[in-house]
Design a protein around this motif. Structure first.
Motif, PDB file in Angstrom:
ATOM      1  N   VAL A 112       0.836  -1.204   0.000  1.00  0.00           N
ATOM      2  CA  VAL A 112       0.000   0.000   0.000  1.00  0.00           C
ATOM      3  C   VAL A 112       0.865   1.246   0.000  1.00  0.00           C
ATOM      4  CG1 VAL A 112      -1.613   1.350   1.382  1.00  0.00           C
ATOM      5  CG2 VAL A 112      -1.982  -1.081   1.086  1.00  0.00           C
ATOM      6  N   THR A 113       1.911   1.283   0.824  1.00  0.00           N
ATOM      7  CA  THR A 113       2.674   2.513   0.957  1.00  0.00           C
ATOM      8  C   THR A 113       3.678   2.711  -0.165  1.00  0.00           C
ATOM      9  OG1 THR A 113       4.271   1.444   2.425  1.00  0.00           O
ATOM     10  CG2 THR A 113       2.444   2.618   3.453  1.00  0.00           C
ATOM     11  N   GLN A 132      -3.981   0.438   6.480  1.00  0.00           N
ATOM     12  CA  GLN A 132      -4.947  -0.276   5.643  1.00  0.00           C
ATOM     13  C   GLN A 132      -6.372   0.015   6.090  1.00  0.00           C
ATOM     14  OE1 GLN A 132      -4.067  -2.079   2.744  1.00  0.00           O
ATOM     15  NE2 GLN A 132      -6.248  -1.676   2.469  1.00  0.00           N
ATOM     16  N   ASP A 133      -6.608   0.111   7.400  1.00  0.00           N
ATOM     17  CA  ASP A 133      -7.948   0.418   7.902  1.00  0.00           C
ATOM     18  C   ASP A 133      -8.385   1.827   7.490  1.00  0.00           C
ATOM     19  OD1 ASP A 133      -8.107  -2.074   9.145  1.00  0.00           O
ATOM     20  OD2 ASP A 133      -7.307  -1.308  11.032  1.00  0.00           O
ATOM     21  N   VAL A 134      -7.467   2.779   7.527  1.00  0.00           N
ATOM     22  CA  VAL A 134      -7.780   4.154   7.133  1.00  0.00           C
ATOM     23  C   VAL A 134      -8.033   4.223   5.623  1.00  0.00           C
ATOM     24  CG1 VAL A 134      -6.872   6.510   6.990  1.00  0.00           C
ATOM     25  CG2 VAL A 134      -6.587   5.183   9.100  1.00  0.00           C
ATOM     26  N   VAL A 135      -7.237   3.512   4.846  1.00  0.00           N
ATOM     27  CA  VAL A 135      -7.428   3.472   3.390  1.00  0.00           C
ATOM     28  C   VAL A 135      -8.774   2.832   3.057  1.00  0.00           C
ATOM     29  CG1 VAL A 135      -6.585   2.424   1.237  1.00  0.00           C
ATOM     30  CG2 VAL A 135      -4.985   3.515   2.823  1.00  0.00           C
ATOM     31  N   ASP A 136      -9.107   1.739   3.728  1.00  0.00           N
ATOM     32  CA  ASP A 136     -10.400   1.099   3.503  1.00  0.00           C
ATOM     33  C   ASP A 136     -11.540   2.051   3.864  1.00  0.00           C
ATOM     34  OD1 ASP A 136      -9.171  -1.205   2.600  1.00  0.00           O
ATOM     35  OD2 ASP A 136      -9.388  -2.284   4.498  1.00  0.00           O
ATOM     36  N   SER A 137     -11.365   2.816   4.920  1.00  0.00           N
ATOM     37  CA  SER A 137     -12.378   3.803   5.309  1.00  0.00           C
ATOM     38  C   SER A 137     -12.598   4.803   4.193  1.00  0.00           C
ATOM     39  CB  SER A 137     -11.951   4.549   6.579  1.00  0.00           C
ATOM     40  OG  SER A 137     -11.845   3.682   7.666  1.00  0.00           O
ATOM     41  N   ALA A 138     -11.502   5.311   3.632  1.00  0.00           N
ATOM     42  CA  ALA A 138     -11.603   6.289   2.550  1.00  0.00           C
ATOM     43  C   ALA A 138     -12.277   5.685   1.320  1.00  0.00           C
ATOM     44  CB  ALA A 138     -10.217   6.820   2.190  1.00  0.00           C
ATOM     45  N   ASP A 166     -17.553  10.167   0.334  1.00  0.00           N
ATOM     46  CA  ASP A 166     -16.269  10.531  -0.285  1.00  0.00           C
ATOM     47  C   ASP A 166     -15.654  11.743   0.414  1.00  0.00           C
ATOM     48  OD1 ASP A 166     -15.958   8.543  -2.197  1.00  0.00           O
ATOM     49  OD2 ASP A 166     -17.124   9.627  -3.688  1.00  0.00           O
ATOM     50  N   CYS A 167     -15.588  11.670   1.728  1.00  0.00           N
ATOM     51  CA  CYS A 167     -15.122  12.838   2.489  1.00  0.00           C
ATOM     52  C   CYS A 167     -13.835  12.599   3.256  1.00  0.00           C
ATOM     53  CB  CYS A 167     -16.221  13.291   3.453  1.00  0.00           C
ATOM     54  SG  CYS A 167     -16.632  12.086   4.726  1.00  0.00           S
ATOM     55  N   ILE A 168     -13.240  11.409   3.143  1.00  0.00           N
ATOM     56  CA  ILE A 168     -12.008  11.095   3.877  1.00  0.00           C
ATOM     57  C   ILE A 168     -10.821  11.282   2.951  1.00  0.00           C
ATOM     58  CG2 ILE A 168     -10.744   9.314   5.128  1.00  0.00           C
ATOM     59  CD1 ILE A 168     -13.484   8.131   5.900  1.00  0.00           C
ATOM     60  N   HIS A 169      -9.880  12.103   3.394  1.00  0.00           N
ATOM     61  CA  HIS A 169      -8.713  12.461   2.592  1.00  0.00           C
ATOM     62  C   HIS A 169      -7.440  12.030   3.315  1.00  0.00           C
ATOM     63  CE1 HIS A 169     -11.205  15.189   0.072  1.00  0.00           C
ATOM     64  NE2 HIS A 169     -11.887  15.299   1.198  1.00  0.00           N
ATOM     65  N   VAL A 170      -6.619  11.232   2.641  1.00  0.00           N
ATOM     66  CA  VAL A 170      -5.335  10.797   3.188  1.00  0.00           C
ATOM     67  C   VAL A 170      -4.251  11.398   2.304  1.00  0.00           C
ATOM     68  CG1 VAL A 170      -3.879   8.826   3.805  1.00  0.00           C
ATOM     69  CG2 VAL A 170      -6.375   8.636   3.970  1.00  0.00           C
ATOM     70  N   ARG A 171      -3.337  12.124   2.927  1.00  0.00           N
ATOM     71  CA  ARG A 171      -2.296  12.792   2.129  1.00  0.00           C
ATOM     72  C   ARG A 171      -0.935  12.654   2.794  1.00  0.00           C
ATOM     73  NH1 ARG A 171      -4.681  18.792   3.376  1.00  0.00           N
ATOM     74  NH2 ARG A 171      -3.933  18.937   5.511  1.00  0.00           N
ATOM     75  N   ARG A 172       0.092  12.836   1.953  1.00  0.00           N
ATOM     76  CA  ARG A 172       1.465  12.848   2.464  1.00  0.00           C
ATOM     77  C   ARG A 172       1.674  14.124   3.261  1.00  0.00           C
ATOM     78  NH1 ARG A 172       3.094  10.972  -3.118  1.00  0.00           N
ATOM     79  NH2 ARG A 172       3.192  13.184  -3.569  1.00  0.00           N
ATOM     80  N   ASP A 182       4.344  16.891   1.273  1.00  0.00           N
ATOM     81  CA  ASP A 182       3.940  17.807   0.200  1.00  0.00           C
ATOM     82  C   ASP A 182       2.421  17.994   0.117  1.00  0.00           C
ATOM     83  OD1 ASP A 182       3.144  15.371  -0.833  1.00  0.00           O
ATOM     84  OD2 ASP A 182       4.509  15.419  -2.548  1.00  0.00           O
ATOM     85  N   ARG A 183       1.685  17.393   1.057  1.00  0.00           N
ATOM     86  CA  ARG A 183       0.230  17.525   1.161  1.00  0.00           C
ATOM     87  C   ARG A 183      -0.516  17.008  -0.076  1.00  0.00           C
ATOM     88  NH1 ARG A 183      -1.291  21.330   5.419  1.00  0.00           N
ATOM     89  NH2 ARG A 183      -3.175  21.768   4.237  1.00  0.00           N
ATOM     90  N   VAL A 184       0.096  16.079  -0.799  1.00  0.00           N
ATOM     91  CA  VAL A 184      -0.550  15.470  -1.957  1.00  0.00           C
ATOM     92  C   VAL A 184      -1.424  14.321  -1.469  1.00  0.00           C
ATOM     93  CG1 VAL A 184      -0.168  14.105  -4.065  1.00  0.00           C
ATOM     94  CG2 VAL A 184       1.230  16.125  -3.599  1.00  0.00           C
ATOM     95  N   GLU A 185      -2.688  14.347  -1.894  1.00  0.00           N
ATOM     96  CA  GLU A 185      -3.623  13.297  -1.493  1.00  0.00           C
ATOM     97  C   GLU A 185      -3.276  12.001  -2.208  1.00  0.00           C
ATOM     98  OE1 GLU A 185      -8.405  12.657  -1.505  1.00  0.00           O
ATOM     99  OE2 GLU A 185      -7.597  14.563  -0.799  1.00  0.00           O
ATOM    100  N   VAL A 186      -3.145  10.915  -1.429  1.00  0.00           N
ATOM    101  CA  VAL A 186      -2.802   9.622  -1.979  1.00  0.00           C
ATOM    102  C   VAL A 186      -3.962   8.626  -1.916  1.00  0.00           C
ATOM    103  CG1 VAL A 186      -0.322   9.863  -1.679  1.00  0.00           C
ATOM    104  CG2 VAL A 186      -1.693   8.924   0.183  1.00  0.00           C
ATOM    105  N   PHE A 187      -4.944   8.878  -1.045  1.00  0.00           N
ATOM    106  CA  PHE A 187      -6.167   8.097  -0.975  1.00  0.00           C
ATOM    107  C   PHE A 187      -7.311   9.053  -0.700  1.00  0.00           C
ATOM    108  CE2 PHE A 187      -2.842   5.231   0.620  1.00  0.00           C
ATOM    109  CZ  PHE A 187      -2.940   4.220  -0.312  1.00  0.00           C
ATOM    110  N   GLY A 188      -8.447   8.802  -1.315  1.00  0.00           N
ATOM    111  CA  GLY A 188      -9.598   9.671  -1.123  1.00  0.00           C
ATOM    112  C   GLY A 188     -10.063  10.243  -2.446  1.00  0.00           C
TER     113      GLY A 188
END
Length: 106
Positions: free
Chosen positions: A8-9, A75-81, A87-93, A96-102
């Motif tokens: 995943v990562t 994985q649990d957070v990614v599955d949540s997104a 479609d309101c969960i945003h996961v980002r680095r 650089d604040r780039v969204e990678v999941f969501g």
């Protein structure tokens, strides 16, 4: 780190790169799927909407509040997104604040 977490990562955020998650409450439907997947990270407030929690288990109710994503819960957070009906969960680095999941993931 499990093989699943590495997969995943590495393809998205780089192995072990810090990630953060936030919820857009304007889009939250209050279904609570995120809380079912990752109760350590998400919680429903009295308004019926989901929010992230700090590492100290404190509910972060200010708009745009972020919290770190622990690698063991990635994985649990990614599955949540992925499963979130709003479609309101945003996961980002963090770097650089780039969204990678969501919904806005590149």
């Amino acid at each position: 780190m499990t093989v699943q977490q590495e997969a995943v990562t590495e393809g998205t955020a780089g192995a072990g790169e810090p990630l953060e998650v936030w919820i857009d409450q304007d889009l939250c439907t209050g279904d609570g799927i995120c809380v079912q997947y990752a109760p350590e990270v998400f919680e429903l407030d009295i308004d019926g909407l989901a929010y992230v929690k700090s590492p100290a288990d404190e509910l972060l109710v200010e708009a745009g509040a972020t919290t770190p994503v622990p690698l063991v819960l990635l994985q649990d957070v990614v599955d949540s997104a992925k499963e979130c009906p709003g479609d309101c969960i945003h996961v980002r680095r963090v770097s650089d604040r780039v969204e990678v999941f969501g919904p806005d993931a590149e």
